[in-house]
Design an enzyme around this catalytic site. Structure first.
Site, short mmCIF file in Angstrom:
data_model
loop_
_atom_site.label_atom_id
_atom_site.label_comp_id
_atom_site.label_asym_id
_atom_site.label_seq_id
_atom_site.Cartn_x
_atom_site.Cartn_y
_atom_site.Cartn_z
N LYS B 196 0.83 -1.19 0.00
CA LYS B 196 0.00 0.00 0.00
C LYS B 196 0.86 1.24 0.00
CE LYS B 196 -0.85 1.07 4.66
NZ LYS B 196 -1.62 1.27 5.90
N ARG B 198 0.80 5.42 0.98
CA ARG B 198 0.07 6.31 1.87
C ARG B 198 0.34 7.74 1.43
NH1 ARG B 198 -1.26 5.63 7.50
NH2 ARG B 198 0.13 3.91 7.95
N1 LIG Z 1 -4.46 9.37 15.54
C1 LIG Z 1 -3.87 9.19 14.36
N2 LIG Z 1 -4.59 8.97 13.27
C2 LIG Z 1 -4.01 8.80 12.08
N3 LIG Z 1 -2.71 8.85 11.89
C3 LIG Z 1 -1.94 9.08 12.96
C4 LIG Z 1 -2.47 9.25 14.23
N4 LIG Z 1 -1.46 9.45 15.08
C5 LIG Z 1 -0.36 9.42 14.36
N5 LIG Z 1 -0.64 9.20 13.08
C6 LIG Z 1 0.26 9.10 11.95
O1 LIG Z 1 0.30 7.77 11.57
C7 LIG Z 1 1.60 7.46 11.12
C8 LIG Z 1 2.13 6.34 11.91
O2 LIG Z 1 1.60 5.20 11.39
P1 LIG Z 1 2.55 3.98 10.98
O3 LIG Z 1 3.63 4.53 10.13
O4 LIG Z 1 1.62 3.04 10.31
O5 LIG Z 1 3.09 3.46 12.30
C9 LIG Z 1 2.41 8.72 11.26
O6 LIG Z 1 2.41 9.40 10.03
C10 LIG Z 1 1.66 9.51 12.26
O7 LIG Z 1 1.85 10.91 12.14
#
Ligand SMILES: Nc1ncnc2c1ncn2[C@@H]1O[C@H](COP(=O)(O)O)[C@@H](O)[C@H]1O
Ligand SMILES: Nc1ncnc2c1ncn2[C@@H]1O[C@H](COP(=O)(O)O)[C@@H](O)[C@H]1O
Lengths: 321, 321
Positions: B196, B198
């Site tokens: 995926k 993002r």
């Molecule tokens: N509550 C939230 N909802 C959505 N994205 C978030 C949230 N908190 C942090 N993030 C973002 O999600 C990403 C982290 O997700 P991951 O890389 O999948 O661990 C980073 O870009 C964060 O800034």
């Protein structure tokens, strides 16, 4: 060469803009939004490295969000190598919960200071804490500014020809020292206070009883630190009118104005209500009888003083204990 | 003799009641309300002196309020001489903000750990942190529980006769290790993941692309830690169906279910969605295709283990790194 930066949370951006203008700088641009689940995201768009950063956030309602946002902003500044971080909280959240009244209660005001410290704040700046003692809760410098001079100047203008007819009234026995300061600054007129009982099980309700001191025929200036639901103040207005006051002017630093506050203030018989804008007072909470004085000049002078030599003594040296 | 006390914030009282029942105790009664200005008041109605107290609060939306309430509760416990304080956060707020992705960002997850410590928590208990590494943010013991055994048991029952046709799918290359654990526990079936991309400027949006691995004719079990707006999961469902999956079952620990999540999950072609109740899932967010498993037994065992000998090793020893 030193570098002064002002950033702001989303609670009171207008105040930040005014402070910045007074300082002759721009507020540093910040990206801030809420994720779908209510978590907040913050990021600075420019470097803060090596700068003395002032993080302005008023802890207005929704207060828990305001506090958390400021903590997150401070965390980001700390990790981005700011040289110093001052949390500027014109109204400090939970400042009324500054002691245990009964067993098994928190001291949330101390907690807020601790949280700011933990996030990375080196210094706290606030205006008219509910109790000046709360400064001691922070393990570091606290600039405790007082709005009194701003408010006194306005009142002096207002009653310039009849200053000798002004009586300063404390809505509460606990705040007589502040009223004393006021009376002294206004030229030593009479003092009074409202002897009030409070129902401890319903903390937002207050029962105003009787006036101690002579207010008949006087222009009363009723002075408080914070107006929340305005129960206390409206009650005090009523007893002052009943005691024969010629007029009542309500003066307070923090206009929280929750729930019924605006209606109560409109209908309490006060000639005028004078507040500062330490918290945002939106259009729908303003009416003809309300005067809002800007706290921006006071904050700007204090920020400049801290930035230049770390001292704001001259801004709070008259605070009553 | 030792004394185990469970208290709860207002975020998820039902879970606390279930945990208490499993432990054979009552939740200690707490007075908690909001003042007119949004500040919270908390007080315990009975002594906590000398007790090992567990403060359960899920950091569900409104998350900042949930966190602040737990901090205030911990502060009150500390001042009331609790012997030890464990913050039980079935879902830990800000656990996704566990690293700086760009300069001048906070690490809010670390901040939340620091705040809990500062308020007075000696120990943290949480379920399926977004990244297991975040345990290291706390300067003290963290009991990092995993919901996987609870979820795996349910899936094994569900597919008891066709376990060899089950493919475990990770919605994200970053979570393949978890899917591996799953596949192993289910008996070693095939694995796949959705590749995926993002859009970094719109963090709640995810663009699902293509399946890596063979899922044609398979009963796919799509495994994630947290479902927020369900964009990722719904996208993954769609590509799995397109790739010829026989069925898709969505499984996740934390059902945050913000905004469009429920609609997306209902319409993504999944046969069933399986969540735990680490956050409250109100009636209006439930539908026929949703199964909610109780996390209470896991929390209760961990609380009992911590209370009795301070160790919950057997509850998290299989967590994948
Ligand atoms: N509550 C939230 N909802 C959505 N994205 C978030 C949230 N908190 C942090 N993030 C973002 O999600 C990403 C982290 O997700 P991951 O890389 O999948 O661990 C980073 O870009 C964060 O800034
Ligand atoms: N936000 C609030 N609104 C109303 N009362 C509060 C608030 N925070 C604390 N208190 C209560 O106000 C009292 C403190 O007021 P005082 O004794 O006038 O300093 C205590 O009983 C507190 O529990």
């Amino acid at each position: 060469d030193k570098n002064l930066i002002l950033v702001t949370g989303r609670a009171h951006p207008k105040l930040a803009a005014e402070v910045a203008e007074q300082l002759g700088i721009d507020v540093l641009e910040t990206t801030a939004y809420d994720f779908a689940n209510g978590e907040m995201y913050v990021r600075y768009t420019e470097s803060v490295r090596g700068a003395d950063v002032f993080v302005l956030q008023s802890h207005s309602n929704p207060v828990n969000q305001a506090i958390m946002e400021q903590l997150i902003m401070i965390d980001a500044l700390k990790r981005a190598s700011a040289r110093s971080i001052t949390a500027v909280c014109p109204l400090l959240g939970y400042s009324r919960q500054d002691k245990k009244h009964r067993g098994r209660e928190p001291i949330s005001c101390r907690l807020v200071f601790d949280l700011l410290k933990t996030a990375g704040a080196d210094r706290i700046m606030s205006v008219d804490l509910h109790a000046a003692q709360s400064q001691g809760f922070f393990d570091g410098p606290v600039d405790h500014l007082i709005a009194m001079p701003v408010l006194v100047d306005y009142i002096r203008d207002r009653f310039s020809n009849q200053l000798d007819n002004v009586a300063v009234v404390s809505p509460d026995a606990g705040r007589i020292r502040v009223a004393e300061q006021w009376a002294q600054r206004l030229g030593g007129g009479p003092l009074a206070f409202v002897h009030k009982t409070r129902d401890i099980t319903r903390p937002n309700q207050a029962v105003a009883n009787r006036v101690v001191g002579d207010v008949a025929g006087k222009d009363c200036v009723l002075v408080d630190d914070l107006i929340d639901t305005a129960g206390t103040i409206a009650g005090a207005c009523n007893v002052l009118k009943d005691a024969g006051a010629k007029s009542v002017t309500v003066v307070a630093t923090h206009g929280v104005l929750s729930g019924p506050a605006v209606d109560r203030l409109k209908n309490c018989g006060a000639r005028e209500v004078v507040l500062t804008d330490t918290v945002p007072i939106p259009e729908e909470k303003r009416w003809d009888g309300l005067t809002v004085l800007s706290i921006a000049p006071l904050l700007a002078s204090a920020i400049r003083a801290v930035f230049e030599d770390g001292s704001v003594a001259e801004l709070f040296d008259t605070y009553p204990e």
